[in-house]
Design a protein around this motif. Structure first.
Motif, short mmCIF file in Angstrom:
data_model
loop_
_atom_site.label_atom_id
_atom_site.label_comp_id
_atom_site.label_asym_id
_atom_site.label_seq_id
_atom_site.Cartn_x
_atom_site.Cartn_y
_atom_site.Cartn_z
N MET A 77 0.84 -1.19 0.00
CA MET A 77 0.00 0.00 0.00
C MET A 77 0.87 1.24 0.00
SD MET A 77 -1.34 -0.34 3.92
CE MET A 77 -1.86 -2.05 3.66
N ASN A 78 0.23 2.35 -0.23
CA ASN A 78 0.95 3.62 -0.24
C ASN A 78 0.58 4.42 1.00
OD1 ASN A 78 2.39 3.60 -2.76
ND2 ASN A 78 0.40 3.66 -3.75
N LEU A 79 1.61 4.91 1.64
CA LEU A 79 1.40 5.74 2.83
C LEU A 79 1.57 7.20 2.45
CD1 LEU A 79 0.95 6.05 5.85
CD2 LEU A 79 3.39 5.68 6.19
N ARG A 80 0.60 8.00 2.86
CA ARG A 80 0.64 9.41 2.51
C ARG A 80 1.28 10.22 3.63
NH1 ARG A 80 -4.12 13.48 1.97
NH2 ARG A 80 -5.29 11.85 2.96
N PHE A 81 2.17 11.07 3.25
CA PHE A 81 2.79 11.96 4.22
C PHE A 81 2.42 13.40 3.91
CE2 PHE A 81 5.37 8.30 4.93
CZ PHE A 81 5.83 8.42 6.23
N TYR B 297 3.82 10.53 -1.31
CA TYR B 297 3.35 9.15 -1.19
C TYR B 297 4.54 8.21 -1.25
CZ TYR B 297 -1.33 10.94 -1.97
OH TYR B 297 -2.51 11.62 -1.87
N TYR B 298 4.53 7.26 -0.33
CA TYR B 298 5.61 6.28 -0.34
C TYR B 298 5.03 4.88 -0.30
CZ TYR B 298 8.57 10.25 0.84
OH TYR B 298 9.21 11.45 0.82
N PRO B 299 5.57 3.99 -1.08
CA PRO B 299 5.14 2.59 -1.01
C PRO B 299 5.69 1.95 0.25
CG PRO B 299 6.96 2.81 -2.55
CD PRO B 299 6.62 4.20 -2.09
N VAL B 300 4.83 1.25 0.96
CA VAL B 300 5.26 0.64 2.22
C VAL B 300 4.66 -0.74 2.36
CG1 VAL B 300 5.57 2.82 3.47
CG2 VAL B 300 3.33 1.72 3.42
N CYS B 301 5.31 -1.55 3.19
CA CYS B 301 4.75 -2.84 3.53
C CYS B 301 3.73 -2.64 4.66
CB CYS B 301 5.86 -3.80 3.97
SG CYS B 301 6.69 -3.31 5.50
N ARG B 302 3.07 -3.72 5.04
CA ARG B 302 2.03 -3.60 6.06
C ARG B 302 2.61 -3.10 7.38
NH1 ARG B 302 -2.89 -6.08 6.34
NH2 ARG B 302 -2.29 -7.43 4.63
N ASP C 294 3.60 17.14 5.24
CA ASP C 294 4.57 17.86 6.05
C ASP C 294 5.43 16.89 6.86
OD1 ASP C 294 3.75 20.30 5.12
OD2 ASP C 294 2.34 20.63 6.76
N GLY C 295 5.75 15.76 6.28
CA GLY C 295 6.65 14.81 6.92
C GLY C 295 5.98 13.91 7.94
N LYS C 296 4.64 13.99 8.06
CA LYS C 296 3.94 13.12 9.00
C LYS C 296 2.98 12.22 8.25
CE LYS C 296 4.13 16.62 12.65
NZ LYS C 296 3.33 17.48 13.56
N PRO C 297 2.86 10.98 8.71
CA PRO C 297 1.96 10.05 8.03
C PRO C 297 0.50 10.46 8.20
CG PRO C 297 2.77 9.09 10.06
CD PRO C 297 3.52 10.39 9.86
N VAL C 298 -0.26 10.29 7.16
CA VAL C 298 -1.68 10.65 7.18
C VAL C 298 -2.51 9.40 6.92
CG1 VAL C 298 -3.50 12.02 6.10
CG2 VAL C 298 -1.18 12.96 6.35
N TYR C 299 -3.41 9.10 7.85
CA TYR C 299 -4.25 7.92 7.70
C TYR C 299 -5.71 8.29 7.46
CZ TYR C 299 -0.19 5.65 9.69
OH TYR C 299 1.07 5.21 9.93
N GLU C 300 -5.99 9.57 7.50
CA GLU C 300 -7.36 10.01 7.31
C GLU C 300 -7.45 10.87 6.07
OE1 GLU C 300 -8.46 12.01 10.81
OE2 GLU C 300 -8.51 10.22 12.06
N HIS D 217 5.29 -1.27 8.06
CA HIS D 217 5.70 0.13 8.09
C HIS D 217 4.58 1.08 7.73
CE1 HIS D 217 9.86 -1.69 7.82
NE2 HIS D 217 9.87 -0.96 8.91
N TYR D 218 3.47 0.56 7.26
CA TYR D 218 2.32 1.43 7.05
C TYR D 218 1.82 1.94 8.39
CZ TYR D 218 -2.24 3.10 5.58
OH TYR D 218 -3.35 3.88 5.36
N TYR D 219 1.79 1.04 9.36
CA TYR D 219 1.29 1.41 10.67
C TYR D 219 2.39 1.87 11.62
CZ TYR D 219 -3.02 -0.73 9.15
OH TYR D 219 -4.15 -1.02 8.44
N ASN D 220 3.61 1.59 11.24
CA ASN D 220 4.73 1.99 12.09
C ASN D 220 5.89 2.48 11.22
OD1 ASN D 220 6.29 2.43 14.36
ND2 ASN D 220 7.04 0.33 14.40
N PRO D 221 5.68 3.60 10.55
CA PRO D 221 6.72 4.11 9.64
C PRO D 221 7.93 4.60 10.40
CG PRO D 221 4.95 5.70 9.86
CD PRO D 221 4.50 4.46 10.59
N LEU D 222 9.06 4.36 9.81
CA LEU D 222 10.30 4.82 10.42
C LEU D 222 10.56 6.24 9.96
CD1 LEU D 222 12.41 1.62 9.80
CD2 LEU D 222 11.24 2.29 11.90
N ILE D 223 10.13 7.15 10.79
CA ILE D 223 10.27 8.55 10.44
C ILE D 223 11.58 9.09 11.00
CG2 ILE D 223 9.27 10.84 10.63
CD1 ILE D 223 6.57 9.53 10.98
N LYS D 224 12.40 9.50 10.11
CA LYS D 224 13.67 10.08 10.50
C LYS D 224 13.76 11.50 9.96
CE LYS D 224 15.99 5.62 10.43
NZ LYS D 224 17.08 4.83 9.82
#
Ligand SMILES: [Zn+2]
Length: 69
Positions: free
Chosen positions: A24-28, A48-53, A30-36, A55-62
């Motif tokens: 799935m793709n995780l939307r960011f 948008y970044y492609p992520v596995c399941r 301003d550098g923060k993940p958006v789930y809504e 890291h979709y729920y626990n993205p490594l934000i650096k």
């Protein structure tokens, strides 16, 4: 543009964080993940970044490097 599109196509297949298969793709915003939010807005500070399941729920934000996006 064609070469660029091919590169994006390839990037969609693996997780941005761990390199495993992305599902799935995780939307960011301003550098923060958006789930809504259903509305997709191009431009701005959204990415948008492609992520596995995992890291979709626990993205490594650096801290973002200064590499070109
Ligand atoms: Zn991952």
């Amino acid at each position: 543009m064609l070469l660029y599109a091919d590169k994006i196509e390839e990037m969609k297949t693996i997780c941005w964080f761990c390199g495993k298969k992305a599902i799935m793709n995780l939307r960011f915003h301003d550098g923060k993940p958006v789930y809504e939010g259903e509305q997709i807005q191009m431009g701005g500070n959204e990415s948008y970044y492609p992520v596995c399941r995992k890291h979709y729920y626990n993205p490594l934000i650096k801290q973002q490097s200064e590499e070109n996006i």
